[in-house]
Design a protein around this motif. Structure first.
Motif, PDB file in Angstrom:
ATOM      1  N   GLU A  78       0.827  -1.209   0.000  1.00 14.74           N
ATOM      2  CA  GLU A  78       0.000   0.000   0.000  1.00 14.74           C
ATOM      3  C   GLU A  78       0.864   1.263   0.000  1.00 14.74           C
ATOM      4  O   GLU A  78       0.572   2.217  -0.729  1.00 14.74           O
ATOM      5  CB  GLU A  78      -0.955   0.002   1.194  1.00 14.74           C
ATOM      6  CG  GLU A  78      -2.001   1.081   1.141  1.00 14.74           C
ATOM      7  CD  GLU A  78      -2.964   0.980  -0.042  1.00 14.74           C
ATOM      8  OE1 GLU A  78      -3.618   1.993  -0.335  1.00 14.74           O
ATOM      9  OE2 GLU A  78      -3.060  -0.082  -0.694  1.00 14.74           O
ATOM     10  N   GLU A  89      -1.816  10.990  -4.479  1.00 16.38           N
ATOM     11  CA  GLU A  89      -2.705  10.420  -3.474  1.00 16.38           C
ATOM     12  C   GLU A  89      -2.095  10.461  -2.083  1.00 16.38           C
ATOM     13  O   GLU A  89      -2.802  10.569  -1.100  1.00 16.38           O
ATOM     14  CB  GLU A  89      -3.053   8.965  -3.832  1.00 16.38           C
ATOM     15  CG  GLU A  89      -4.422   8.833  -4.425  1.00 16.38           C
ATOM     16  CD  GLU A  89      -4.806   7.402  -4.668  1.00 16.38           C
ATOM     17  OE1 GLU A  89      -4.969   6.646  -3.694  1.00 16.38           O
ATOM     18  OE2 GLU A  89      -4.956   7.049  -5.842  1.00 16.38           O
ATOM     19  N   VAL A  93      -3.946  11.389   2.158  1.00 16.30           N
ATOM     20  CA  VAL A  93      -4.171  10.213   2.993  1.00 16.30           C
ATOM     21  C   VAL A  93      -3.558  10.384   4.380  1.00 16.30           C
ATOM     22  O   VAL A  93      -2.408  10.770   4.502  1.00 16.30           O
ATOM     23  CB  VAL A  93      -3.543   8.962   2.307  1.00 16.30           C
ATOM     24  CG1 VAL A  93      -3.545   7.762   3.206  1.00 16.30           C
ATOM     25  CG2 VAL A  93      -4.279   8.644   1.022  1.00 16.30           C
ATOM     26  N   ASN A  94      -4.356  10.128   5.395  1.00 15.62           N
ATOM     27  CA  ASN A  94      -3.814   9.977   6.740  1.00 15.62           C
ATOM     28  C   ASN A  94      -3.379   8.514   6.790  1.00 15.62           C
ATOM     29  O   ASN A  94      -4.221   7.609   6.840  1.00 15.62           O
ATOM     30  CB  ASN A  94      -4.886  10.279   7.781  1.00 15.62           C
ATOM     31  CG  ASN A  94      -4.402  10.012   9.183  1.00 15.62           C
ATOM     32  OD1 ASN A  94      -3.831   8.960   9.488  1.00 15.62           O
ATOM     33  ND2 ASN A  94      -4.647  10.954  10.058  1.00 15.62           N
ATOM     34  N   SER A  97      -4.689   6.018   9.600  1.00 16.51           N
ATOM     35  CA  SER A  97      -6.115   5.698   9.447  1.00 16.51           C
ATOM     36  C   SER A  97      -6.346   4.827   8.217  1.00 16.51           C
ATOM     37  O   SER A  97      -7.128   3.873   8.252  1.00 16.51           O
ATOM     38  CB  SER A  97      -6.947   6.969   9.298  1.00 16.51           C
ATOM     39  OG  SER A  97      -6.841   7.756  10.445  1.00 16.51           O
ATOM     40  N   HIS A  98      -5.672   5.167   7.142  1.00 18.78           N
ATOM     41  CA  HIS A  98      -5.808   4.423   5.887  1.00 18.78           C
ATOM     42  C   HIS A  98      -5.396   2.952   6.067  1.00 18.78           C
ATOM     43  O   HIS A  98      -6.113   2.045   5.650  1.00 18.78           O
ATOM     44  CB  HIS A  98      -4.963   5.095   4.803  1.00 18.78           C
ATOM     45  CG  HIS A  98      -5.037   4.440   3.475  1.00 18.78           C
ATOM     46  ND1 HIS A  98      -6.155   4.492   2.666  1.00 18.78           N
ATOM     47  CD2 HIS A  98      -4.116   3.704   2.799  1.00 18.78           C
ATOM     48  CE1 HIS A  98      -5.917   3.814   1.552  1.00 18.78           C
ATOM     49  NE2 HIS A  98      -4.687   3.336   1.615  1.00 18.78           N
ATOM     50  N   GLN A 101      -7.865   1.015   8.329  1.00 21.58           N
ATOM     51  CA  GLN A 101      -9.087   0.674   7.602  1.00 21.58           C
ATOM     52  C   GLN A 101      -8.820  -0.443   6.590  1.00 21.58           C
ATOM     53  O   GLN A 101      -9.607  -1.386   6.493  1.00 21.58           O
ATOM     54  CB  GLN A 101      -9.620   1.911   6.887  1.00 21.58           C
ATOM     55  CG  GLN A 101     -10.954   1.698   6.218  1.00 21.58           C
ATOM     56  CD  GLN A 101     -11.491   2.988   5.612  1.00 21.58           C
ATOM     57  OE1 GLN A 101     -10.789   3.989   5.500  1.00 21.58           O
ATOM     58  NE2 GLN A 101     -12.752   2.967   5.228  1.00 21.58           N
ATOM     59  N   LEU A 102      -7.731  -0.364   5.877  1.00 20.97           N
ATOM     60  CA  LEU A 102      -7.385  -1.362   4.866  1.00 20.97           C
ATOM     61  C   LEU A 102      -7.216  -2.756   5.475  1.00 20.97           C
ATOM     62  O   LEU A 102      -7.719  -3.745   4.956  1.00 20.97           O
ATOM     63  CB  LEU A 102      -6.085  -0.958   4.157  1.00 20.97           C
ATOM     64  CG  LEU A 102      -5.541  -1.935   3.119  1.00 20.97           C
ATOM     65  CD1 LEU A 102      -6.344  -1.824   1.838  1.00 20.97           C
ATOM     66  CD2 LEU A 102      -4.078  -1.648   2.844  1.00 20.97           C
TER      67      LEU A 102
END
Length: 191
Positions: A78, A89, A93-94, A97-98, A101-102
């Motif tokens: 990622e 991108e 993106v934080n 957090s990203h 969540q992923l």
């Protein structure tokens, strides 16, 4: 029943093509593929799984089988995707957090696992990837230091320059003047 395979060292579009070819050659229909994973049409037998692992290894990839390795590879894939294969991108993106969540886990758990398995933090890995991307962009000679800094998510050219010097021992300008611009394969960036 479809099965998702997690694969280490997939770092670019050509890697995706190579893995897809291996799986197709072995008689599997690839339902979906992205950096770090491929979904195939059926669950492979133990013998087929060993054959997949062997063929992937011949191409420089590794079939991951334990959950911890899969999570670490998801994080790496990622970050590589965000830094090297996304248009700005990384700016939006934080990362903590990203990734939470992923992966579906809290960031501190992911971070601790990554650090224990890789020997460096997620933040350091991200910085090293950004420096590698900066080297690539500097080699092309088409963008200014400010444009490169913005493109890879730095607040200023000065911030990029300071971090670049800390990691490489030279400024972006000095690197740009080198005849032999050494770069590292994305799957071998660490410490």
């Amino acid at each position: 029943m479809p099965t998702v395979l997690h694969i280490k060292n997939m770092v670019c579009p050509r890697c995706i093509e190579s893995v897809q070819q291996v799986l197709t050659d072995l008689g599997f229909e690839v339902l979906g593929i992205k950096l770090g994973e491929a979904e195939i049409d059926k669950t492979p037998s133990s013998e087929q799984l060993e054959n997949i692992a062997s063929k992937l290894q011949q191409k420089g990839f590794e079939l991951l089988r334990d959950r911890k390795s899969v999570i670490v590879e998801q994080v790496k894939s990622e970050i590589i995707k965000l830094v090297h294969h996304s248009e700005n991108e990384i700016l939006n993106v934080n990362l903590s957090s990203h990734l939470s969540q992923l992966i579906g886990a809290d960031y501190s758990s992911i971070s601790n696992l990554f650090s224990s398995m890789e020997g460096l933090t997620i933040e350091k890995f991200t910085i090293l990837q950004k420096i590698e991307k900066a080297k690539e962009l500097l080699s092309y000679g088409e963008l200014t230091a400010s444009e490169i800094a913005f493109k890879i998510g730095y607040s200023s050219a000065a911030h990029l320059s300071a971090q670049f010097k800390k990691e490489t021992g030279m400024t972006p300008g000095q690197y740009k003047k080198l005849k032999d611009k050494s770069r590292n394969p994305l799957d071998q960036i660490h410490k």
